[in-house]
Design an enzyme around this catalytic site. Structure first.
Site, PDB file in Angstrom:
ATOM      1  N   CYS A  81       3.118  -4.847   6.622  1.00 53.71           N
ATOM      2  CA  CYS A  81       2.597  -4.710   5.507  1.00 53.71           C
ATOM      3  C   CYS A  81       3.907  -4.176   4.637  1.00 53.71           C
ATOM      4  CB  CYS A  81       1.425  -3.568   5.116  1.00 53.71           C
ATOM      5  SG  CYS A  81      -0.067  -4.268   5.493  1.00 53.71           S
TER       6      CYS A  81
ATOM      7  N   HIS B 287       0.655  -1.102  -0.280  1.00 52.06           N
ATOM      8  CA  HIS B 287      -0.048   0.079  -0.053  1.00 52.06           C
ATOM      9  C   HIS B 287       0.892   1.078  -0.076  1.00 52.06           C
ATOM     10  CE1 HIS B 287       0.679   0.981   4.266  1.00 52.06           C
ATOM     11  NE2 HIS B 287       0.403  -0.341   4.695  1.00 52.06           N
TER      12      HIS B 287
END
EC number: 2.-.-.-
Length: 172
Positions: free
Chosen positions: A147, A131
């Site tokens: 992440c 992301h």
């Protein structure tokens, strides 16, 4: 470095992503050819497979879903849903506690049962994504909650080359 399972090797032809947690980089590959490389930021707590660890998992994955297509760069997500906000320094000052997930979400799913798929090691159920992140966040150093963070421009370039279904190999 952990060797990939032979059943999960990338195709000789075709696009796949290599994420090297040791060098904090993501490379778009076509077969063995390197197309482009970007700096990333992975989990601040290192490498690990287990739910709740805040670590980045390794092994073969694929892009299960892309969330946010068509939204403007800097779009803010919470719980995989756009909030309607676009990131700005003013928004960051108003919400200093947020872990910013911006622009797009490329949601990963593990391919190796018992290692990054299923049980308490399931990357998809751990909500492991690629992301976007604010420009002031560091790249090239682990700082996320597990992440893979990229600059918005890099994330959009990755998405253009690697849609849903693209294989992803995370390794140290």
């Amino acid at each position: 470095m952990r060797k990939p399972q032979l059943s999960h090797l990338p195709p000789e032809q075709g696009v796949w992503l290599e994420i090297d947690l040791g060098t904090q980089s993501l490379t778009i590959r076509e077969g063995e050819m390197c197309r482009e490389t970007f700096a990333i930021s992975s989990g601040a707590h290192g490498i690990g497979q287990h739910e709740g660890s805040g670590q980045t998992p390794v092994g073969w994955h694929y892009v299960r879903a892309v969330i946010g297509d068509g939204l403007p760069p800097g779009s803010v997500f919470r719980g995989r849903r756009p909030t309607g906000e676009v990131f700005s320094p003013e928004l960051a000052r108003a919400h200093p506690e947020r872990d910013w997930i911006l622009t797009r979400i490329l949601w990963l799913c593990g391919l190796e049962r018992g290692f990054n798929r299923g049980g308490d090691v399931d990357s998809q159920r751990r909500y492991i994504y690629l992301h976007g992140t604010p420009a002031e966040q560091p790249m090239g150093t682990p700082a996320s909650h597990g992440c893979i963070r990229l600059r918005d421009e890099a994330l959009l370039a990755v998405l253009e080359a690697a849609p849903a279904g693209t294989p992803v190999w995370l390794h140290d």
